[in-house]
Motif scaffolding. Structure first.
Motif, mmCIF file in Angstrom:
data_model
loop_
_atom_site.group_PDB
_atom_site.id
_atom_site.type_symbol
_atom_site.label_atom_id
_atom_site.label_comp_id
_atom_site.label_asym_id
_atom_site.label_seq_id
_atom_site.Cartn_x
_atom_site.Cartn_y
_atom_site.Cartn_z
ATOM 1 N N ARG A 266 -0.319 4.977 -0.770
ATOM 2 C CA ARG A 266 -1.398 5.041 0.212
ATOM 3 C C ARG A 266 -0.818 5.080 1.612
ATOM 4 O O ARG A 266 0.176 4.439 1.905
ATOM 5 C CB ARG A 266 -2.326 3.835 0.056
ATOM 6 N N LYS A 267 -1.448 5.851 2.441
ATOM 7 C CA LYS A 267 -1.019 5.955 3.832
ATOM 8 C C LYS A 267 -2.091 5.337 4.712
ATOM 9 O O LYS A 267 -3.270 5.376 4.374
ATOM 10 C CB LYS A 267 -0.811 7.417 4.232
ATOM 11 N N LYS B 25 -9.438 8.405 7.421
ATOM 12 C CA LYS B 25 -9.644 9.456 6.426
ATOM 13 C C LYS B 25 -10.061 10.725 7.168
ATOM 14 O O LYS B 25 -10.819 10.673 8.135
ATOM 15 C CB LYS B 25 -10.749 9.060 5.462
ATOM 16 N N ALA C 51 0.836 -1.210 0.000
ATOM 17 C CA ALA C 51 0.000 0.000 0.000
ATOM 18 C C ALA C 51 0.865 1.252 0.000
ATOM 19 O O ALA C 51 0.576 2.212 -0.725
ATOM 20 C CB ALA C 51 -0.921 -0.002 1.219
#
Length: 188
Positions: free
Chosen positions: A136-137, A141, A131
């Protein structure tokens, strides 16, 4: 050498008689009964039973799941018992760590559980690395975009809205609004 039984039921409504009868039939001199979920870390009757045991004694349960929260937890308890010179028996599974075959079987179960845990950890690390490689972290969100934060700040500065009304408008909690208001004050 005493034979100590440990019985556990998950709720007060459940009846431990079936376990205590089996433990008495197995020759237990004393039986500790717990009314608690196996998922709980604190189980006073188990603590009392473990404290009561002396070298040469045996701890007996009807099934392995009555004793430990997980196979890893079972292994920890069994290792502690072995270090103290205390035997362990699980009647339904036919495990008796006072015999070489019983110790072998128990340690095979523990090794399989540890292997499974290590595989889960490895897959998790691999998934996180993949990821990250895609940009992507992890983490939650953000519910408040910079535009929403500016709008919330403007509503607050007007003085016509309470923090709760602002939070309701954006579908977030009051602490979220306060955090963003505080961030704005610290930056100013």
């Amino acid at each position: 050498m005493a034979t100590i039984g440990y019985a556990r039921v998950s709720t007060r409504e459940q009846n431990p008689d079936g376990q205590t009868d089996a433990l008495e039939a197995a020759g237990c001199d004393k039986i500790f009964v717990e009314h608690a979920s196996g998922a709980l870390a604190k189980r006073p009757a188990l603590t009392d039973a473990l404290g009561y045991l002396r070298e040469g004694d045996s701890l007996v349960v009807t099934k392995l799941d009555r004793l430990g929260r997980s196979v890893r937890n079972l292994k920890q308890i069994a290792d502690e018992l072995q270090q103290r010179g205390v035997g362990f028996r699980a009647l339904s599974q036919g495990i008796d760590t006072t015999t070489p075959g019983g110790r072998l079987f128990f340690h095979m179960l523990a090794a399989i559980a540890e292997f499974e845990h290590d595989l889960i950890v490895e897959r998790t690390h691999d998934g996180l690395a993949a990821a990250r490689a895609r940009g992507r972290k992890g983490g939650p969100k953000f519910k408040m975009t910079p535009t929403k934060i500016r709008q919330a700040r403007a509503m607050y500065d007007e003085g016509a809205h309470t923090v709760q009304e602002i939070a309701d408008t954006f579908g977030v909690s009051r602490p979220t609004i306060y955090r963003h208001l505080a961030d704005h004050v610290e930056r100013a």
